[in-house]
Scaffold this motif. Structure first.
Motif, short mmCIF file in Angstrom:
data_model
loop_
_atom_site.label_atom_id
_atom_site.label_comp_id
_atom_site.label_asym_id
_atom_site.label_seq_id
_atom_site.Cartn_x
_atom_site.Cartn_y
_atom_site.Cartn_z
N THR A 38 0.83 -1.20 0.00
CA THR A 38 0.00 0.00 0.00
C THR A 38 0.87 1.25 0.00
O THR A 38 0.62 2.21 -0.75
CB THR A 38 -0.92 0.02 1.24
N LEU A 39 1.91 1.21 0.82
CA LEU A 39 2.82 2.36 0.89
C LEU A 39 3.48 2.60 -0.48
O LEU A 39 3.49 3.73 -0.99
CB LEU A 39 3.87 2.10 1.96
N VAL A 40 4.00 1.52 -1.06
CA VAL A 40 4.68 1.67 -2.35
C VAL A 40 3.68 2.09 -3.44
O VAL A 40 3.99 2.92 -4.30
CB VAL A 40 5.41 0.36 -2.75
N GLY A 41 2.47 1.53 -3.36
CA GLY A 41 1.44 1.92 -4.33
C GLY A 41 1.12 3.40 -4.22
O GLY A 41 0.96 4.09 -5.23
N ALA A 42 1.06 3.90 -2.99
CA ALA A 42 0.81 5.34 -2.79
C ALA A 42 1.95 6.16 -3.37
O ALA A 42 1.73 7.20 -4.00
CB ALA A 42 0.63 5.64 -1.30
N LEU A 43 3.19 5.68 -3.19
CA LEU A 43 4.34 6.38 -3.77
C LEU A 43 4.23 6.42 -5.30
O LEU A 43 4.56 7.41 -5.93
CB LEU A 43 5.65 5.68 -3.38
N ALA A 104 1.48 -3.35 -4.84
CA ALA A 104 1.61 -1.93 -5.19
C ALA A 104 1.05 -1.66 -6.58
O ALA A 104 0.33 -0.68 -6.79
CB ALA A 104 3.08 -1.51 -5.13
N GLU A 105 1.34 -2.55 -7.52
CA GLU A 105 0.84 -2.34 -8.88
C GLU A 105 -0.68 -2.46 -8.93
O GLU A 105 -1.34 -1.70 -9.64
CB GLU A 105 1.49 -3.36 -9.83
N ALA A 106 -1.23 -3.40 -8.16
CA ALA A 106 -2.69 -3.54 -8.13
C ALA A 106 -3.33 -2.28 -7.57
O ALA A 106 -4.33 -1.77 -8.10
CB ALA A 106 -3.08 -4.77 -7.30
N ILE A 107 -2.75 -1.75 -6.50
CA ILE A 107 -3.31 -0.55 -5.87
C ILE A 107 -3.21 0.65 -6.81
O ILE A 107 -4.13 1.44 -6.94
CB ILE A 107 -2.63 -0.30 -4.52
N ARG A 108 -2.09 0.74 -7.49
CA ARG A 108 -1.93 1.84 -8.44
C ARG A 108 -3.02 1.79 -9.52
O ARG A 108 -3.66 2.79 -9.84
CB ARG A 108 -0.56 1.76 -9.09
N SER A 109 -3.26 0.60 -10.05
CA SER A 109 -4.28 0.51 -11.09
C SER A 109 -5.67 0.81 -10.52
O SER A 109 -6.51 1.38 -11.20
CB SER A 109 -4.25 -0.87 -11.76
N GLY A 110 -5.88 0.44 -9.25
CA GLY A 110 -7.16 0.73 -8.61
C GLY A 110 -7.39 2.22 -8.48
O GLY A 110 -8.50 2.71 -8.70
N VAL A 111 -6.35 2.95 -8.14
CA VAL A 111 -6.48 4.41 -8.02
C VAL A 111 -6.79 5.02 -9.39
O VAL A 111 -7.65 5.89 -9.52
CB VAL A 111 -5.19 5.03 -7.43
N PHE A 112 -6.11 4.51 -10.40
CA PHE A 112 -6.35 5.06 -11.74
C PHE A 112 -7.73 4.70 -12.27
O PHE A 112 -8.27 5.39 -13.13
CB PHE A 112 -5.26 4.57 -12.71
N ILE A 136 -12.60 9.91 -0.93
CA ILE A 136 -13.27 9.58 -2.19
C ILE A 136 -12.48 8.56 -3.02
O ILE A 136 -13.03 7.54 -3.44
CB ILE A 136 -13.48 10.87 -3.04
N ILE A 137 -11.20 8.80 -3.23
CA ILE A 137 -10.45 7.97 -4.17
C ILE A 137 -10.05 6.63 -3.55
O ILE A 137 -10.37 5.56 -4.10
CB ILE A 137 -9.19 8.71 -4.69
N LEU A 138 -9.35 6.67 -2.40
CA LEU A 138 -8.85 5.42 -1.82
C LEU A 138 -9.97 4.43 -1.44
O LEU A 138 -9.83 3.24 -1.71
CB LEU A 138 -7.91 5.70 -0.64
N PRO A 139 -11.07 4.89 -0.84
CA PRO A 139 -12.13 3.92 -0.53
C PRO A 139 -12.66 3.20 -1.78
O PRO A 139 -12.99 2.02 -1.72
CB PRO A 139 -13.23 4.77 0.10
N GLN A 140 -12.73 3.92 -2.88
CA GLN A 140 -13.19 3.27 -4.11
C GLN A 140 -12.10 2.37 -4.69
O GLN A 140 -12.38 1.28 -5.17
CB GLN A 140 -13.59 4.31 -5.15
N ALA A 141 -10.85 2.85 -4.63
CA ALA A 141 -9.74 2.05 -5.17
C ALA A 141 -9.61 0.74 -4.41
O ALA A 141 -9.44 -0.32 -5.01
CB ALA A 141 -8.44 2.85 -5.09
N ALA A 142 -9.76 0.81 -3.08
CA ALA A 142 -9.61 -0.39 -2.26
C ALA A 142 -10.61 -1.46 -2.68
O ALA A 142 -10.29 -2.65 -2.73
CB ALA A 142 -9.80 -0.04 -0.79
#
Lengths: 220, 251
Positions: A38-43, A104-112, A136-142
């Motif tokens: 999650t941390l790396v995905g946020a980065l 991290a890659e999964a989380i990144r794609s979720g944010v996008f 708004i963004i992270l709850p939906q990305a998760a």
């Protein structure tokens, strides 16, 4: 058939202890993978280029080196360098940090995957960029990320067998089966039960992830 | 506290320029809008109508010129921009409701997070607004359960919950089925009659004719007409606007 059940009945304590070692390895590695991932995905999605660069470097490093090599580096390499870490730390850290790159890659794609219109709408209400992210963004990305995380969890459960088969020699499910096989020569029977043990873990993981998905799903 | 100009001007644009790369979207726009005015912005797609709205509430930063809201220049970033946005409501073509929240939570989010309203007060206000836009019974539904027209009315309620001084509508009915356009336009017409200052980008010329005080026609990033609607439809000054009126009336 009776030989099969006989092996299980006779060596149940060994199988069970192996099963729980594997379970612990997976649980610890999962905690590492999710938090670091999650941390790396946020980065990876940070507005600052330097932060994105750190995230990208992590992902490319840990995703492109074989897990087995990570285990050798963390156990033997660090020991040679004077940092002696035990097989548990080396094994769970290797598996966790390796999987974290994928998380991290999964989380990144979720944010996008969260539409830009969501950011517009939130900002237009007067929310700050940070609040827009957290509310708004992270709850939906998760929620979008749950199915791919489920896949990663299953892959990680199976990858955990590498730890038992490697020089770390943690007494996990596979390791116990190999010991039993060497002792009893009942090769097919012992590995059958090892496979069944892994199946129990992966199917339970699938079940839990599906329930989570259904509970948190966003209908669009 | 900024002092509002005495002449009642709420929004003023002066020499506003905005380009995306080599493409100039807004080209030295001058415009002023008084309190209580309902202004419709029309023009061909790609003419810069939406960008105009997005610049006014700071979703896009302008390259040159000045945009003032109550006499105060819109800052490029920082806390000021958030404070100004809280005073303007915006409604989007694609609704942009938050899909992971109920209708009520969509409408209470701004007042709770930005204005620090208590949950109870925010909910009471939200219910009153849902009543006003005609869907009080959908408070506990999620956006996916609503029709497009209902979603857009919730989006209007969400914007109104911030008690804005200005409402920006960016093609609010363009994504709607014909039978739902009416219900959204009705809500907007009531708002205008209640004296809300609004800027509406739309192709609904019937609405423009009936509701707005001024009609702006934008082409290639410039305002080429600025007139009361009757005057605009009777005889636009520019060739481009006459063509536009022609097409709309004959279709």
């Amino acid at each position: 058939m009776s030989a099969l059940l006989d092996v299980l009945r006779r060596h149940f304590p060994e199988f069970l202890s192996g099963f729980f070692v594997t379970f612990r390895v997976v649980a610890i590695s999962l905690a590492i993978a999710i938090s670091v991932g999650t941390l790396v995905g946020a980065l990876r999605v940070a507005p600052l280029r330097a932060l994105r660069w750190i995230g990208t470097t992590y992902v490319e490093a840990f995703r492109n080196v074989p897990l087995l090599v990570l285990i050798f580096i963390s156990f033997l390499g660090l020991r040679r360098a004077g940092v002696g870490i035990g097989p548990w730390v080396a094994g769970t850290a290797s598996l966790g940090l390796y999987t974290a790159a994928y998380v991290a890659e999964a989380i990144r794609s979720g944010v996008f995957a969260v539409g830009k219109g969501q950011i517009d709408a939130s900002l237009s209400l007067g929310l700050t960029y940070r609040r827009t992210m957290t509310k708004i963004i992270l709850p939906q990305a998760a929620r979008t990320v749950i199915p791919p995380l489920g896949n990663l969890l299953i892959a990680m459960i199976k990858n955990s067998a590498i730890i038992g088969a490697s020089i770390l020699a943690l007494p996990d499910l596979l390791k116990q089966a190999r010991i039993l096989q060497a002792r009893t020569f009942q090769t097919n029977e012992t590995f059958f039960w090892a496979a069944a043990g892994y199946l129990v873990l992966t199917l339970s993981a699938t079940f839990v992830v599906r329930r989570l998905e259904r509970r948190l799903a966003i209908r669009r | 506290m900024a002092i509002a100009p005495q002449d009642g001007r709420l929004v003023e644009l002066e020499g506003v320029r905005k380009s995306f790369g080599p493409h100039v979207v807004l080209d030295s726009i001058d415009l002023s809008i008084r309190r209580g005015e309902a202004v419709v912005v029309a023009g061909p797609s790609g003419s810069g109508k939406s960008t105009l709205l997005r610049c006014i509430n700071g979703l896009e930063a302008i390259d040159a010129g000045d945009i003032r809201f109550e006499g105060q220049s819109i800052p490029k970033a920082g806390k000021g921009i958030y404070r100004l946005r809280a005073e303007m409501g915006m409604v989007f073509q694609s609704f942009n409701l938050f899909p992971h929240k109920t209708v009520l939570d969509n409408v209470t989010l701004g007042p709770i997070e930005v204005k620090g309203l208590s949950r109870l007060d925010a909910r009471a206000r939200a219910r009153a607004l849902l009543e006003r836009v005609g869907i009080p019974e959908k408070a506990d539904a999620v956006p996916a359960d609503l029709s497009g027209g209902q979603q857009q009315r919730v989006a209007i309620a969400r914007a109104l919950a911030m008690e804005p001084k200005l409402m920006l509508f960016d093609e609010p009915t363009s994504a709607l089925d014909p039978e739902m356009i009416r219900e959204v336009l009705d809500v907007m017409r009531d708002l205008a009659r209640d004296g809300m200052t609004m800027i509406v980008v739309t192709h609904e010329m019937g609405f423009a004719r009936e509701v707005c005080d001024r009609l702006l026609f934008i082409d290639s990033g410039a305002i080429v007409e600025d007139a009361p609607p009757e005057e605009f439809f009777r005889g636009a000054k520019s060739e481009r606007a006459r063509e536009f009126v022609d097409k709309i009336i004959h279709h």
